[in-house]
Design a protein around this motif. Structure first.
Motif, PDB file in Angstrom:
ATOM      1  N   PRO A 130      -1.922   1.485   5.630  1.00 48.67           N
ATOM      2  CA  PRO A 130      -0.732   1.828   6.414  1.00 48.67           C
ATOM      3  C   PRO A 130       0.284   0.693   6.411  1.00 48.67           C
ATOM      4  O   PRO A 130      -0.069  -0.481   6.285  1.00 48.67           O
ATOM      5  N   VAL A 131       1.557   1.039   6.543  1.00 48.98           N
ATOM      6  CA  VAL A 131       2.617   0.038   6.539  1.00 48.98           C
ATOM      7  C   VAL A 131       2.557  -0.774   7.829  1.00 48.98           C
ATOM      8  O   VAL A 131       2.638  -0.208   8.927  1.00 48.98           O
ATOM      9  N   PRO A 132       2.413  -2.101   7.734  1.00 44.59           N
ATOM     10  CA  PRO A 132       2.352  -2.919   8.955  1.00 44.59           C
ATOM     11  C   PRO A 132       3.609  -2.776   9.805  1.00 44.59           C
ATOM     12  O   PRO A 132       4.727  -2.753   9.285  1.00 44.59           O
ATOM     13  N   GLY A 133       3.411  -2.656  11.100  1.00 40.05           N
ATOM     14  CA  GLY A 133       4.533  -2.643  12.024  1.00 40.05           C
ATOM     15  C   GLY A 133       5.234  -1.316  12.174  1.00 40.05           C
ATOM     16  O   GLY A 133       6.201  -1.204  12.928  1.00 40.05           O
ATOM     17  N   VAL A 134       4.776  -0.285  11.452  1.00 40.59           N
ATOM     18  CA  VAL A 134       5.410   1.032  11.544  1.00 40.59           C
ATOM     19  C   VAL A 134       4.354   2.036  11.977  1.00 40.59           C
ATOM     20  O   VAL A 134       3.345   2.221  11.303  1.00 40.59           O
ATOM     21  N   ASN A 135       4.575   2.671  13.097  1.00 36.83           N
ATOM     22  CA  ASN A 135       3.591   3.607  13.637  1.00 36.83           C
ATOM     23  C   ASN A 135       3.611   4.935  12.892  1.00 36.83           C
ATOM     24  O   ASN A 135       4.602   5.324  12.294  1.00 36.83           O
ATOM     25  N   GLY A 136       2.505   5.647  12.992  1.00 35.03           N
ATOM     26  CA  GLY A 136       2.444   7.009  12.491  1.00 35.03           C
ATOM     27  C   GLY A 136       2.350   7.136  10.990  1.00 35.03           C
ATOM     28  O   GLY A 136       2.617   8.199  10.442  1.00 35.03           O
ATOM     29  N   THR A 137       1.964   6.082  10.288  1.00 28.69           N
ATOM     30  CA  THR A 137       1.862   6.169   8.834  1.00 28.69           C
ATOM     31  C   THR A 137       0.412   6.255   8.411  1.00 28.69           C
ATOM     32  O   THR A 137      -0.483   5.716   9.054  1.00 28.69           O
ATOM     33  N   GLY A 138       0.187   6.929   7.327  1.00 32.32           N
ATOM     34  CA  GLY A 138      -1.138   6.978   6.739  1.00 32.32           C
ATOM     35  C   GLY A 138      -1.138   6.225   5.431  1.00 32.32           C
ATOM     36  O   GLY A 138      -0.293   5.375   5.181  1.00 32.32           O
ATOM     37  N   ILE A 139      -2.112   6.543   4.594  1.00 29.99           N
ATOM     38  CA  ILE A 139      -2.162   5.949   3.269  1.00 29.99           C
ATOM     39  C   ILE A 139      -1.960   7.051   2.233  1.00 29.99           C
ATOM     40  O   ILE A 139      -2.143   8.226   2.513  1.00 29.99           O
ATOM     41  N   SER A 140      -1.561   6.664   1.051  1.00 30.98           N
ATOM     42  CA  SER A 140      -1.372   7.625  -0.033  1.00 30.98           C
ATOM     43  C   SER A 140      -1.739   6.942  -1.337  1.00 30.98           C
ATOM     44  O   SER A 140      -0.907   6.293  -1.968  1.00 30.98           O
ATOM     45  N   GLN A 141      -3.002   7.030  -1.701  1.00 31.37           N
ATOM     46  CA  GLN A 141      -3.453   6.414  -2.937  1.00 31.37           C
ATOM     47  C   GLN A 141      -3.164   7.376  -4.087  1.00 31.37           C
ATOM     48  O   GLN A 141      -3.959   8.246  -4.408  1.00 31.37           O
ATOM     49  N   SER A 142      -2.003   7.180  -4.673  1.00 33.01           N
ATOM     50  CA  SER A 142      -1.480   8.128  -5.655  1.00 33.01           C
ATOM     51  C   SER A 142      -1.333   7.476  -7.021  1.00 33.01           C
ATOM     52  O   SER A 142      -0.926   6.319  -7.128  1.00 33.01           O
ATOM     53  N   ASP A 143      -1.651   8.243  -8.060  1.00 33.51           N
ATOM     54  CA  ASP A 143      -1.419   7.826  -9.441  1.00 33.51           C
ATOM     55  C   ASP A 143      -0.225   8.599  -9.977  1.00 33.51           C
ATOM     56  O   ASP A 143      -0.195   9.833  -9.901  1.00 33.51           O
ATOM     57  N   PHE A 144       0.750   7.899 -10.545  1.00 34.97           N
ATOM     58  CA  PHE A 144       1.862   8.603 -11.179  1.00 34.97           C
ATOM     59  C   PHE A 144       2.491   7.731 -12.254  1.00 34.97           C
ATOM     60  O   PHE A 144       2.444   6.502 -12.198  1.00 34.97           O
ATOM     61  N   ASP A 145       3.052   8.405 -13.261  1.00 29.20           N
ATOM     62  CA  ASP A 145       3.722   7.746 -14.373  1.00 29.20           C
ATOM     63  C   ASP A 145       5.198   8.105 -14.347  1.00 29.20           C
ATOM     64  O   ASP A 145       5.552   9.290 -14.314  1.00 29.20           O
ATOM     65  N   VAL A 146       6.042   7.093 -14.377  1.00 32.42           N
ATOM     66  CA  VAL A 146       7.486   7.294 -14.452  1.00 32.42           C
ATOM     67  C   VAL A 146       7.918   7.015 -15.889  1.00 32.42           C
ATOM     68  O   VAL A 146       7.686   5.925 -16.419  1.00 32.42           O
TER      69      VAL A 146
END
Length: 370
Positions: free
Chosen positions: A244-260
């Motif tokens: 989760p992003v430090p200092g920001v409430n209500g966030t989860g995690i998103s372990q995502s793979d993607f290619d740009v």
């Protein structure tokens, strides 16, 4: 049928189909065409040559010098270090028979690139984003997987609102709200290399998907006031990553793979015609100017010998493939001539005995064998 070994390209059924298909497409518009170049903010392409995998820097092709570099260490709500992504390849999908060079953002790695001040430091009221990418997985909450966009909560460990992130649920994520979740006419094409186009004006948002060479408008909304509070552009874990992003409430995690594969951002709202034109260019140059779309399977030449005993076919091919050749006199009933023609490389030729007595006209088709 004409004699003398002359080109009889009209016989090729695949050639007829190719001609009909092209008629429904827009005229190509290069990203740096003079008609739109003045509003070109950033352009990331040709990862194989323009992405420095050691430094994690992707060089900008817009001419503005807006290179993308890793965010690095951030410590507002807590210490996080964002690394650079890696050079990789990804399937060309419907746009290329070969894999495309890409920049890969990996699950389990905090990786995030930043480009500051693409509009001179001012927020945007008009914006157009094109991205060629492939999201392999979008984590537990697809709305938190946002591979590209304006503004990033993760990068500054604050939620200042008025961002413009392309969510994978799909939606437009503002972080002081969202637009479109549950309202798109098509599902998000996971594990598919496709072109996503997004346009914002002060009074409307439009989005298009293109996964097979055909541009499809999938979302539109009008009537609100849309702007961004920043002009910093990001690629990677914009909203959530390994933790989760430090200092920001209500966030989860998103372990995502993607290619740009390619990203283009304009600091203006392109017209429908211009959006279609850039899409056509991207479909034909999915990885950028150094890569041209594989033309696919097309009969390029048909000729008949002077004695009318042999018809020679030539078609575009791929190394290592095996092809079948069929013939027909009416385009309805097909007879297999050979089902084991080995590829000769980028172009393959094959001789068919005949035409046989009574065959006043012939049509041919070529297929990849199973």
């Amino acid at each position: 049928m004409r004699k003398g070994g002359r080109n009889l390209g009209g016989f090729g059924r695949m050639m007829v189909f190719a001609g009909l298909f092209a008629m429904g497409h827009a005229q190509e518009l290069a990203p740096d065409d003079p008609a739109i170049a003045s509003k070109l903010g950033v352009w990331f392409q040709d990862a194989e040559n323009l992405f420095d995998s050691d430094a994690g820097i992707w060089s900008d092709s817009s001419g503005n010098g807006n290179d993308a570099s890793p965010v690095g260490a951030v410590n507002v709500g807590g210490p996080v270090t964002f690394l650079g992504p890696t050079l990789s390849t990804v399937s060309g999908g419907s746009f290329s028979g070969s894999d495309l060079p890409s920049v890969r953002f990996s699950a389990g790695v905090e990786d995030l690139l930043q480009i500051e001040d693409i509009n001179g430091g001012a927020g945007l009221s008009n914006l157009t984003i094109f991205v060629v990418y492939n999201v392999e997985q979008a984590g537990g909450d697809a709305s938190l997987c946002r591979p590209v966009g304006i503004g990033s909560v993760a990068a500054i460990q604050q939620n200042l609102g008025n961002n413009y992130n392309l969510g994978s649920d799909p939606s437009i994520r503002k972080d002081n709200g969202f637009v479109g979740a549950g309202a798109y006419s098509e599902v998000f094409p996971l594990q598919t290399t496709f072109i996503r186009s997004s346009r914002m004006t002060p009074v409307a948002i439009h989005e298009w998907f293109n996964s097979d060479g055909t541009l499809s408008q999938v979302f539109t909304i009008a009537g609100s006031s849309y702007t961004t509070g920043t002009d910093d552009f990001f690629m990677g874990d914009l909203r959530a990553g390994v933790a989760p992003v430090p200092g920001v409430n209500g966030t989860g995690i998103s372990q995502s793979d993607f290619d740009v594969v390619q990203v283009i951002v304009y600091t203006d709202a392109l017209s429908d015609e211009q959006v279609a034109g850039v899409n056509e260019w991207l479909a034909n140059h999915p990885a950028g100017t150094a890569n041209r779309r594989d033309p696919g399977l097309v009969i390029t030449e048909i000729s008949v010998s002077l004695d009318l005993r042999t018809t020679s076919l030539t078609w575009s091919s791929r190394l290592g493939r095996v092809y079948s050749v069929d013939k027909s006199t009416d385009l309805m009933n097909w007879q297999e001539v050979d089902d084991a023609v080995d590829s000769q490389g980028e172009s393959t030729s094959f001789d068919v005995v005949g035409p046989e007595p009574g065959e006043v006209r012939l049509f041919f088709r070529v297929r990849e064998s199973e």
